[in-house]
Design a protein around this motif. Structure first.
Motif, PDB file in Angstrom:
ATOM      1  N   TYR A 103     121.322  46.579  21.382  1.00  8.79           N
ATOM      2  CA  TYR A 103     120.217  47.400  20.884  1.00  8.79           C
ATOM      3  C   TYR A 103     118.913  46.936  21.486  1.00  8.79           C
ATOM      4  O   TYR A 103     118.804  45.834  22.031  1.00  8.79           O
ATOM      5  CB  TYR A 103     120.146  47.370  19.349  1.00  8.79           C
ATOM      6  N   TRP A 141     117.033  51.731  19.382  1.00  8.86           N
ATOM      7  CA  TRP A 141     118.111  52.439  20.071  1.00  8.86           C
ATOM      8  C   TRP A 141     119.306  51.506  20.133  1.00  8.86           C
ATOM      9  O   TRP A 141     119.155  50.323  20.454  1.00  8.86           O
ATOM     10  CB  TRP A 141     117.667  52.841  21.478  1.00  8.86           C
ATOM     11  N   ARG A 148     110.893  52.022  17.101  1.00  2.87           N
ATOM     12  CA  ARG A 148     112.070  52.881  17.240  1.00  2.87           C
ATOM     13  C   ARG A 148     113.174  52.016  17.835  1.00  2.87           C
ATOM     14  O   ARG A 148     112.960  51.349  18.853  1.00  2.87           O
ATOM     15  CB  ARG A 148     111.812  54.039  18.193  1.00  2.87           C
ATOM     16  N   ARG A 188     113.808  55.025  29.142  1.00  4.98           N
ATOM     17  CA  ARG A 188     113.243  55.698  27.966  1.00  4.98           C
ATOM     18  C   ARG A 188     111.716  55.513  27.926  1.00  4.98           C
ATOM     19  O   ARG A 188     110.971  56.434  27.597  1.00  4.98           O
ATOM     20  CB  ARG A 188     113.891  55.124  26.702  1.00  4.98           C
ATOM     21  N   SER A 229     123.821  55.457  24.429  1.00  6.62           N
ATOM     22  CA  SER A 229     122.554  55.021  23.849  1.00  6.62           C
ATOM     23  C   SER A 229     122.104  56.097  22.871  1.00  6.62           C
ATOM     24  O   SER A 229     121.980  57.265  23.250  1.00  6.62           O
ATOM     25  CB  SER A 229     121.524  54.846  24.965  1.00  6.62           C
ATOM     26  N   GLU A 230     121.876  55.706  21.623  1.00  8.14           N
ATOM     27  CA  GLU A 230     121.464  56.686  20.618  1.00  8.14           C
ATOM     28  C   GLU A 230     120.491  56.063  19.629  1.00  8.14           C
ATOM     29  O   GLU A 230     120.479  54.849  19.439  1.00  8.14           O
ATOM     30  CB  GLU A 230     122.673  57.281  19.896  1.00  8.14           C
ATOM     31  N   PRO A 231     119.672  56.903  18.995  1.00  3.10           N
ATOM     32  CA  PRO A 231     118.727  56.381  18.001  1.00  3.10           C
ATOM     33  C   PRO A 231     119.485  55.711  16.854  1.00  3.10           C
ATOM     34  O   PRO A 231     120.515  56.216  16.409  1.00  3.10           O
ATOM     35  CB  PRO A 231     117.981  57.618  17.499  1.00  3.10           C
TER      36      PRO A 231
END
Length: 167
Positions: free
Chosen positions: A57, A45, A43, A112, A5-7
């Motif tokens: 996502y 992810w 935002r 998160r 999981s990443e931005p």
């Protein structure tokens, strides 16, 4: 297979192959996620698999709901306008259907959200489901429906307890 999981970074992540089967969610990722990031309205992810493909996502945004708009069990004791986090978008690539990864992606988002709520207070997670099938999916995960709508809510304290119980 495992996912990271990443931005979301539109300059780094290739979204051209992503297809969740819901064109509005595909289009949002391709055309609006980057702009939402720049404008600080959401935002995003992404779940990236080992070969760098986007497997799923979700997008998060600050939100608020009026106390009278949520079930009384959830709104009781809260301020008139309850601070919340909107789980604005959530999608899993079609190739992963049937593998029970949808709840795992939601758990990633909730983890998160819980962490963020320790820094900036929020009481609820809100989801505006696209249709009844999606609403049912969230209800199975413990979200409560706002009567007469496709909006669902979950207390962040309930999400936190579920995460702690799972670990």
């Amino acid at each position: 297979m495992s996912y990271t999981s990443e931005p979301f970074d539109p300059d780094h992540h290739d979204v051209s192959g992503f297809d969740c089967g819901e064109e509005s969610l595909n289009t949002w990722l391709r055309e609006q996620a980057g702009t939402a990031e720049v404008r600080r309205t959401a935002r995003t992810w992404v779940w990236v698999d080992q070969d760098g493909s986007i497997a799923g996502y979700y997008a998060l945004a600050s939100h608020r709901v009026r106390r009278e708009e949520v079930p009384s069990r959830i709104g009781r004791g809260g301020p008139e306008e309850i601070p919340a986090v909107l789980l604005a978008r959530l999608a899993l690539d079609q190739r992963l259907r049937g593998q029970q990864l949808g709840p795992v992606l939601v758990a990633d988002a909730l983890t998160r959200i819980v962490a963020a709520s320790r820094i900036v207070a929020a009481r609820l997670v809100v989801v505006d489901a696209l249709h009844e099938k999606v609403a049912g999916f969230y209800e199975q995960l413990g979200f409560r429906r706002v009567p007469g709508s496709l909006t669902l809510v979950l207390k962040i304290s309930d999400a936190e307890a579920a995460i702690e119980h799972a670990n």
